[in-house]
Scaffold this active site. Structure first.
Site, PDB file in Angstrom:
ATOM      1  CE  LYS A  22      -2.348   0.672   3.836  1.00 34.79           C
ATOM      2  NZ  LYS A  22      -2.027   1.929   4.533  1.00 34.79           N
ATOM      3  NE  ARG A  27       6.300   6.638   0.450  1.00 36.06           N
ATOM      4  CZ  ARG A  27       5.574   6.362   1.532  1.00 36.06           C
ATOM      5  NH1 ARG A  27       4.503   5.590   1.408  1.00 36.06           N
ATOM      6  NH2 ARG A  27       5.900   6.855   2.706  1.00 36.06           N
ATOM      7  N   GLY A  69      -5.466   7.402   5.966  1.00 33.23           N
ATOM      8  CA  GLY A  69      -4.566   8.454   6.423  1.00 33.23           C
ATOM      9  C   GLY A  69      -3.518   8.844   5.407  1.00 33.23           C
ATOM     10  NE  ARG A  98      -4.939   9.129  11.501  1.00 35.64           N
ATOM     11  CZ  ARG A  98      -4.577   8.129  10.704  1.00 35.64           C
ATOM     12  NH1 ARG A  98      -5.479   7.439  10.032  1.00 35.64           N
ATOM     13  NH2 ARG A  98      -3.290   7.822  10.563  1.00 35.64           N
ATOM     14  CB  SER A 145       7.789   9.356   7.565  1.00 33.10           C
ATOM     15  OG  SER A 145       6.931   8.244   7.348  1.00 33.10           O
ATOM     16  CD  GLN A 146       1.209   8.173   6.090  1.00 30.75           C
ATOM     17  OE1 GLN A 146       0.201   8.877   6.133  1.00 30.75           O
ATOM     18  NE2 GLN A 146       1.167   6.872   6.324  1.00 30.75           N
ATOM     19  CB  SER A 172       8.907   6.651   9.916  1.00 32.16           C
ATOM     20  OG  SER A 172       8.099   6.273  11.003  1.00 32.16           O
ATOM     21  CG  ASP A 290       2.449   0.841  10.025  1.00 35.02           C
ATOM     22  OD1 ASP A 290       1.921   1.525  10.921  1.00 35.02           O
ATOM     23  OD2 ASP A 290       2.463   1.182   8.833  1.00 35.02           O
ATOM     24  CE  LYS A 317       1.007   5.049  12.231  1.00 37.18           C
ATOM     25  NZ  LYS A 317       1.482   5.177  10.838  1.00 37.18           N
TER      26      LYS A 317
END
Length: 405
Positions: A22, A27, A69, A98, A145-146, A172, A290, A317
């Site tokens: 995923k 990305r 997310g 969030r 890190s997203q 991360s 995760d 999360k």
């Protein structure tokens, strides 16, 4: 949908093909939206990826990404940098709790036109896309890190590229490297050193096809099954020895539980033979949070104390994963202490029976607890939540001898 899950203690043997990552798929979809020359193979069949694909086809109106997310973070940056976009980006009740402010602040400083519909710092977001020519942006490094990856993925579309200056200790890191490697594979140059990321401009790319590696987070549940079993041999495809995914550290961590990993040309073979005496486990998972739930439940099943650190991102999360783990593990009789970024587990003397595990709208809660059925039968509530990342999970468990009813 509540299910009952059981399995007898017989050896585990089987071969499975796991859906594409995923993380990699999402990305690549953001890059493909900017550079149609990119073709993607082995795309994830997860709900999150399908939601993202659908969202990328819109230029106006409301986009509802539900619980996804990654899609929220990546689309915030993407829509903000697309001229003529006029989008309201929203999600589930939990998504509206969030935080997104650090990413929105960064985009606003770069010239992005983003407004909060309700509470400041949280979705929904009203986004009017525009051409952004910023060259530098600062961002706290100890956040998801997203946020960082979201900026990286749009940086090559800027006339001068984008310099991202990270402040503090980076969280991360493997996910940042994953983003960088995927971009390089597509033909976009980038650098990451000394808390500085630079993405070079790329007006156009050469045509390419990029194969998505299968998801290592999904593989974690089969590592757990192998560890709990006395005898196991499970083949999983498509995996690479030199993986971009931070969760590939599973291969090393699960050696502690007696599971060996053999890398074939396009697959991995997990093997375990015989019981072994296990010591307590202590791990820093800041680069792979995760898999914390999976490891904690493995320790619960085997009666092994564990101490897991680097888990501060778990509180934001799909649910507060630290509190959720404490709640559900203690139903079985174990004792759990949690802090702001850590979890300590002390095993039970015997398992409580007839437990019903709540999943909190969190796919990983359902999948992490499933291997425990090798020790004690129990129920899992809202079992369909696994479709968020791994729609075929229950079918694949049945292929390995689990009874799911």
């Amino acid at each position: 949908m509540t299910i009952k899950i059981t399995r007898d203690p017989a050896p585990v043997k089987g071969a499975l093909k796991i859906t594409g990552s995923k993380s990699e798929s999402n990305r690549l979809l953001i890059l493909q939206a900017q550079y149609p020359e990119i073709e993607i193979g082995n795309l994830s069949n997860s709900d999150d990826t399908q939601v993202l694909q659908k969202a990328l086809r819109q230029q106006s109106g409301q986009v509802d990404i539900h619980h996804a997310g990654t899609a929220m973070r990546f689309l915030t940056a993407y829509f903000a940098t697309q001229e003529n976009c006029d989008i309201t980006l929203t999600g589930s009740k939990r998504m509206k709790e969030r935080p997104i402010r650090l990413l929105v602040d960064a985009l606003q400083r770069m010239g992005g036109d983003i407004e909060y519909v309700n509470e400041i710092g949280y979705p929904p977001l009203k986004i009017k896309g525009k051409k952004i020519a910023a060259q530098t942006v600062k961002l706290q490094a100890n956040v998801s890190s997203q946020y960082i990856s979201a900026l990286m993925l749009v940086g090559a579309s800027f006339p001068e590229g984008l310099e991202i200056l990270l402040e503090g200790q980076v969280t991360s890191t493997p996910y940042i490297h994953m983003t960088l490697e995927i971009m390089k594979h597509a033909g976009i140059k980038g650098e990451f050193a000394d808390n500085r990321i630079f993405i070079y401009p790329a007006p156009k790319l050469e045509s390419s096809k990029i194969e998505v590696e299968s998801d290592w987070s999904s593989a974690s549940y089969f590592y757990s099954i192998a560890a709990i079993a006395d005898e196991a041999e499970i083949t999983l495809s498509n995996y690479r020895k030199t993986s971009r995914q931070g969760d590939s550290c599973l291969a090393e961590i699960y050696r502690h539980f007696g599971v060996t990993t053999t890398f074939e040309e396009n697959s991995i073979i997990l093997k375990k033979s015989g019981k072994r005496h296990l010591r307590g486990l202590k791990e820093d998972l800041r680069n792979s949070p995760d898999i914390a739930q999976t490891i904690a439940v493995t320790c619960l099943a085997l009666g092994v104390p564990c101490e897991l650190h680097g888990l501060h991102t778990l509180k934001i999360k799909e649910t507060d994963r630290l509190q959720a783990l404490k709640n559900e593990i203690e139903k079985f009789g174990g004792k759990v202490k949690i802090g702001s970024d850590c979890l300590q587990f002390v095993p039970q003397t015997e398992f409580q029976e007839n437990v019903s595990v709540a999943t909190y709208n969190d796919h990983r809660m359902a999948m992490a607890f499933a291997p425990l059925a090798m020790k004690v039968p129990f129920q899992i509530e809202d079992a369909g939540v696994v479709s968020k990342s791994y729609p075929d999970f229950w079918e694949d468990l049945q292929k390995l001898g689990f009874q799911v009813s």
